[in-house]
Design a protein around this motif. Structure first.
Motif: not given
Length: 437
Positions: A390-398
């Protein structure tokens, strides 16, 4: 054959009327069928109605007409899971085996007596748990996070430039199995095939048993490969553990580790992302930093735990539970999702200070409880996979947002598992990480 009345749960022993499975039921069908769209849409409403009508222990009927008790009360569930002698996870005790056809779709979920960590009880269970626990405890968390970040970035790269995605099929489902495959000892290219097998297995449909066989074949090949060339993986550590285990035992335990960790973690990710996209308060919690992400994901385990119903426990002798007469050999289904919404525990949490399910309270039943709960090292691994993903996803696609109305989102057609079948989103297209090399 039809079992004698002494081997049938109380709610099905009072008349000779039978269902399609040959199991006696009361006139009027007082047993609640564990099927129907309400389990997929508003299970909390269903559990509340069950609790109001039947109390904390509910007479239910599984597909095929098989009787069971669904434990929806938090205190009663705690009692069942705390007493491994009275309520062991020993499927061999089930008093319905004489009625179960070989092609019953729920057989892979309920199981048959077999030598694995999931289908043994007492000293034999502890023997398997010691071996599996040792192998999982040796997982290096820093390396695990690195693997999660790498694999999550790889998945995001596959769709980040097009501006649309289905976060279930493109991200939440493949990530855990890719990480677990690497963790257990498979090469990366085998991850997608194992994910397909596990999806067919979890659906519980006509292909479930064939998928179970294919799953075992995958693990058999892994075992042979790791015996020939050991590595720094779970399968190799299991083989190196002192003790006498057969190849069948290794294979079954590897299947249990992978299956239990895959879909539940995928649904933990998917349910967290759904809440983020449909609940403003939850979205703020997820975007507030690493500590708030952990607390928000803990709330999902209270409100939307992936495993709603777990099979199960079997009564070792006649007993009483929640004012019900439980017969020896009766199946008790663990209503994990229902217990988490029990008003008694919610009131207790509120009295203790703080909203129910929030603030990092870990008293939820999402991982079960007692001797047969999900091993703690496995819980840590699942949390690292879900949280890092989830952290990677939100960092890449905010700027993720739903691309369909929330009311059109569809859940998996299962009373046992709670997860999304799709989560379509749109976002501002970004370059893949490979474009920066």
């Amino acid at each position: 054959m039809t079992p004698p009345a002494s081997a049938v749960p109380e709610h099905q022993a009072e008349t000779g009327a039978t269902t399609g499975g040959g199991c006696p039921v009361r006139p009027g069908g007082s047993a609640v069928p564990l099927s129907g769209p309400e389990f997929h849409t508003e299970p909390h409403v269903v559990y509340r109605a069950m609790r109001n009508e039947h109390g904390p222990v509910v007479p239910v009927e599984l597909p095929g007409g098989f009787p069971a008790w669904l434990v929806v009360g938090y205190r009663e569930l705690h009692q069942v899971t705390s007493d491994g002698e009275l309520f062991p996870r020993d499927v061999g005790l089930w008093n319905q085996w004489g009625n179960v056809p070989d092609d019953w779709p729920l057989l892979p979920m309920v199981g048959r007596p077999m030598p694995s960590i999931y289908f043994t009880a007492g000293a034999e269970h502890r023997r398997h748990a010691a071996m599996v626990g040792h192998a999982l405890e040796e997982v290096e968390h820093f390396e695990l996070r690195q693997d999660c970040e790498e694999l999550a970035d790889r998945l995001v790269d596959d769709f980040c430039e097009r501006g649309t995605a289905d976060l279930i099929t493109d991200f939440a489902v493949p990530l855990p199995v890719l990480v677990l495959a690497r963790l257990v000892g498979f090469p990366d290219e085998d991850g997608a095939r194992i994910a397909e097998v596990l999806r067919d297995l979890a659906d519980g449909g006509p292909g479930a048993q064939e998928a179970h066989l294919r799953f075992g074949e995958h693990m058999g090949r892994l075992l042979a490969a790791r015996r020939a060339v050991p590595g720094r993986d779970v399968a190799s550590r299991m083989l190196a553990y002192p003790g006498e285990f057969t190849d069948q035992e290794y294979v079954l335990d590897l299947m249990a580790i992978t299956a239990a960790g895959h879909l539940t973690t995928a649904d933990w990710i998917g349910n967290s992302l759904r809440l983020m996209l449909t609940d403003d308060e939850f979205a703020v919690a997820l975007s507030g930093g690493r500590h708030s992400v952990a607390e928000a994901m803990n709330e999902v385990l209270w409100e939307e735990c992936p495993t709603q119903i777990l099979a199960g426990r079997w009564a070792a002798r006649d007993t009483r539970l929640g004012e019900r007469s439980i017969r020896a050999g009766d199946m008790l289904l663990l209503g994990l999702g229902a217990a988490n919404t029990d008003p008694h525990i919610r009131q207790h949490l509120a009295t203790a200070g703080g909203p129910s399910g929030r603030g990092g309270n870990g008293a939820h039943m999402a991982f079960s409880h007692g001797e047969y709960r999900c091993p703690f090292p496995a819980q840590e691994i699942a949390e690292i996979i879900a949280r890092t993903g989830i952290e990677v996803l939100l960092d890449r696609l905010p700027d993720l947002e739903l691309s369909v109305p929330a009311r059109e989102l569809v859940r998996r057609q299962s009373a046992f598992l709670r997860g999304m079948t799709a989560l379509p989103v749109r976002f501002s297209p970004v370059r893949s990480t490979g474009d920066f090399s």
